[in-house]
Design a protein around this motif. Structure first.
Motif, PDB file in Angstrom:
ATOM      1  N   MET A   8       0.833  -1.203   0.000  1.00  0.00           N
ATOM      2  CA  MET A   8       0.000   0.000   0.000  1.00  0.00           C
ATOM      3  C   MET A   8       0.865   1.248   0.000  1.00  0.00           C
ATOM      4  N   ARG A   9       0.335   2.253  -0.667  1.00  0.00           N
ATOM      5  CA  ARG A   9       1.021   3.549  -0.735  1.00  0.00           C
ATOM      6  C   ARG A   9       0.403   4.469   0.318  1.00  0.00           C
ATOM      7  N   PRO A  10       1.054   5.580   0.657  1.00  0.00           N
ATOM      8  CA  PRO A  10       0.535   6.475   1.699  1.00  0.00           C
ATOM      9  C   PRO A  10      -0.881   6.996   1.393  1.00  0.00           C
ATOM     10  N   PHE A  11      -1.174   7.285   0.140  1.00  0.00           N
ATOM     11  CA  PHE A  11      -2.495   7.806  -0.192  1.00  0.00           C
ATOM     12  C   PHE A  11      -3.579   6.728  -0.121  1.00  0.00           C
ATOM     13  N   ASP A  12      -3.179   5.457  -0.152  1.00  0.00           N
ATOM     14  CA  ASP A  12      -4.158   4.379   0.005  1.00  0.00           C
ATOM     15  C   ASP A  12      -4.791   4.422   1.400  1.00  0.00           C
ATOM     16  N   PHE A  13      -3.988   4.696   2.414  1.00  0.00           N
ATOM     17  CA  PHE A  13      -4.521   4.806   3.769  1.00  0.00           C
ATOM     18  C   PHE A  13      -5.495   5.979   3.880  1.00  0.00           C
ATOM     19  N   ILE A  14      -5.141   7.100   3.278  1.00  0.00           N
ATOM     20  CA  ILE A  14      -6.020   8.273   3.305  1.00  0.00           C
ATOM     21  C   ILE A  14      -7.337   7.947   2.593  1.00  0.00           C
ATOM     22  N   PHE A  15      -7.238   7.264   1.461  1.00  0.00           N
ATOM     23  CA  PHE A  15      -8.431   6.900   0.705  1.00  0.00           C
ATOM     24  C   PHE A  15      -9.338   5.979   1.521  1.00  0.00           C
ATOM     25  N   ILE A  16      -8.788   4.994   2.191  1.00  0.00           N
ATOM     26  CA  ILE A  16      -9.564   4.046   2.994  1.00  0.00           C
ATOM     27  C   ILE A  16     -10.263   4.770   4.149  1.00  0.00           C
ATOM     28  N   VAL A  17      -9.550   5.639   4.839  1.00  0.00           N
ATOM     29  CA  VAL A  17     -10.151   6.395   5.947  1.00  0.00           C
ATOM     30  C   VAL A  17     -11.280   7.283   5.426  1.00  0.00           C
ATOM     31  N   LEU A  18     -11.076   7.922   4.279  1.00  0.00           N
ATOM     32  CA  LEU A  18     -12.100   8.779   3.684  1.00  0.00           C
ATOM     33  C   LEU A  18     -13.350   7.977   3.318  1.00  0.00           C
ATOM     34  N   VAL A  19     -13.184   6.803   2.746  1.00  0.00           N
ATOM     35  CA  VAL A  19     -14.318   5.957   2.376  1.00  0.00           C
ATOM     36  C   VAL A  19     -15.085   5.505   3.614  1.00  0.00           C
ATOM     37  N   VAL A  20     -14.382   5.150   4.678  1.00  0.00           N
ATOM     38  CA  VAL A  20     -15.043   4.737   5.912  1.00  0.00           C
ATOM     39  C   VAL A  20     -15.860   5.898   6.491  1.00  0.00           C
ATOM     40  N   ILE A  21     -15.311   7.086   6.494  1.00  0.00           N
ATOM     41  CA  ILE A  21     -16.038   8.257   6.998  1.00  0.00           C
ATOM     42  C   ILE A  21     -17.255   8.543   6.128  1.00  0.00           C
ATOM     43  N   LEU A  22     -17.114   8.471   4.814  1.00  0.00           N
ATOM     44  CA  LEU A  22     -18.235   8.741   3.909  1.00  0.00           C
ATOM     45  C   LEU A  22     -19.336   7.688   4.020  1.00  0.00           C
ATOM     46  N   SER A  23     -19.003   6.502   4.476  1.00  0.00           N
ATOM     47  CA  SER A  23     -20.030   5.469   4.615  1.00  0.00           C
ATOM     48  C   SER A  23     -21.053   5.816   5.697  1.00  0.00           C
ATOM     49  N   PHE A  24     -20.717   6.724   6.600  1.00  0.00           N
ATOM     50  CA  PHE A  24     -21.645   7.135   7.652  1.00  0.00           C
ATOM     51  C   PHE A  24     -22.513   8.321   7.248  1.00  0.00           C
ATOM     52  N   VAL A  25     -22.268   8.929   6.106  1.00  0.00           N
ATOM     53  CA  VAL A  25     -23.026  10.099   5.667  1.00  0.00           C
ATOM     54  C   VAL A  25     -24.529   9.800   5.533  1.00  0.00           C
ATOM     55  N   PRO A  26     -24.949   8.696   4.921  1.00  0.00           N
ATOM     56  CA  PRO A  26     -26.405   8.464   4.828  1.00  0.00           C
ATOM     57  C   PRO A  26     -27.097   8.388   6.189  1.00  0.00           C
ATOM     58  N   ALA A  27     -26.473   7.772   7.163  1.00  0.00           N
ATOM     59  CA  ALA A  27     -27.079   7.681   8.498  1.00  0.00           C
ATOM     60  C   ALA A  27     -27.184   9.058   9.141  1.00  0.00           C
ATOM     61  N   VAL A  28     -26.169   9.884   8.963  1.00  0.00           N
ATOM     62  CA  VAL A  28     -26.184  11.236   9.529  1.00  0.00           C
ATOM     63  C   VAL A  28     -27.258  12.080   8.847  1.00  0.00           C
ATOM     64  N   VAL A  29     -27.372  11.979   7.528  1.00  0.00           N
ATOM     65  CA  VAL A  29     -28.377  12.749   6.789  1.00  0.00           C
ATOM     66  C   VAL A  29     -29.780  12.318   7.201  1.00  0.00           C
ATOM     67  N   MET A  30     -30.003  11.034   7.348  1.00  0.00           N
ATOM     68  CA  MET A  30     -31.328  10.548   7.747  1.00  0.00           C
ATOM     69  C   MET A  30     -31.681  11.014   9.152  1.00  0.00           C
ATOM     70  N   ALA A  31     -30.753  10.935  10.083  1.00  0.00           N
ATOM     71  CA  ALA A  31     -31.009  11.400  11.446  1.00  0.00           C
ATOM     72  C   ALA A  31     -31.292  12.898  11.460  1.00  0.00           C
ATOM     73  N   TYR A  32     -30.566  13.660  10.675  1.00  0.00           N
ATOM     74  CA  TYR A  32     -30.796  15.110  10.585  1.00  0.00           C
ATOM     75  C   TYR A  32     -32.171  15.391  10.001  1.00  0.00           C
ATOM     76  N   HIS A  33     -32.550  14.657   8.974  1.00  0.00           N
ATOM     77  CA  HIS A  33     -33.861  14.849   8.343  1.00  0.00           C
ATOM     78  C   HIS A  33     -34.989  14.527   9.319  1.00  0.00           C
ATOM     79  N   LEU A  34     -34.873  13.424  10.048  1.00  0.00           N
ATOM     80  CA  LEU A  34     -35.907  13.052  11.006  1.00  0.00           C
ATOM     81  C   LEU A  34     -35.996  14.048  12.156  1.00  0.00           C
ATOM     82  N   ASN A  35     -34.875  14.531  12.625  1.00  0.00           N
ATOM     83  CA  ASN A  35     -34.886  15.518  13.695  1.00  0.00           C
ATOM     84  C   ASN A  35     -35.391  16.864  13.203  1.00  0.00           C
ATOM     85  N   GLY A  36     -35.255  17.130  11.929  1.00  0.00           N
ATOM     86  CA  GLY A  36     -35.736  18.393  11.358  1.00  0.00           C
ATOM     87  C   GLY A  36     -37.238  18.467  11.324  1.00  0.00           C
TER      88      GLY A  36
END
Length: 136
Positions: A8-36
Motif C-alpha cells: 500500500m502507498r501512503p495515499f491508500d490509507f487516506i483513501f480508505i479512511v475517507l471511504v469509511v467516513i463517507l459510509s456514515f453520511v447516509p445515516a447522519v443525513v437521515m437522522a438530521y432529516h428526522l430531527n428536522g
C-alpha cells in the motif's frame, strides 16, 4: 496481511479512511432529516377514498367523532376519532385489516381498507418522541 500493508502507498490509507467516513453520511443525513421534522404542529387525520381527500379531522384532546363513509356500492367504513386518536371502527371488507390496525395517532401512520380504497393517514409534523432511528 503484512504483504498487503507493504504494497500500500501512503495515499491508500487516506483513501480508505475517507471511504469509511463517507459510509456514515447516509445515516447522519437521515437522522438530521428526522430531527428536522420535530415541532409542535397539529396532527390531522386525512380520510382518503380512491386517493382523494374527502375529510380532515384535527386530532385535538376531548374530541369525539364517529362517521360512516360509503366508498362504493355495498361498501361501508365507520371511523372513530377520540382523544387525539383515530381508527376504522367497522367495515364490511372480508379481511378486516383496517379494523385490526387499531388506533393511530402519530404523523406517518396509516390505516387502510384496500378492498374499499379507503385510507386514514395522519399528517402533520412529527413530535420529538416520534423519532425513528435506522437499525444498525
Amino acid at each position: 496481511m503484512k504483504t498487503i500493508i507493504k504494497k500500500m502507498r501512503p495515499f491508500d490509507f487516506i483513501f480508505i479512511v475517507l471511504v469509511v467516513i463517507l459510509s456514515f453520511v447516509p445515516a447522519v443525513v437521515m437522522a438530521y432529516h428526522l430531527n428536522g421534522n420535530t415541532g409542535g404542529g397539529q396532527a390531522v387525520a386525512e380520510i382518503k377514498i380512491d386517493g382523494e381527500v374527502v375529510d380532515r379531522y384535527p386530532l385535538t384532546p376531548g374530541q369525539s367523532v364517529e362517521k360512516k363513509y360509503i366508498p362504493g356500492k355495498n361498501q361501508y367504513n365507520i371511523i372513530e376519532v377520540k382523544d387525539q386518536k383515530v381508527r376504522i371502527k367497522e367495515d364490511n371488507s372480508p379481511d378486516q385489516i383496517g379494523v385490526r390496525t387499531g388506533w393511530i395517532s402519530r404523523p406517518g401512520q396509516t390505516a387502510v381498507c384496500l378492498p374499499h380504497h379507503f385510507v386514514i393517514e395522519i399528517a402533520g409534523e412529527r413530535q420529538s418522541d416520534d423519532l425513528i432511528l435506522p437499525l444498525p
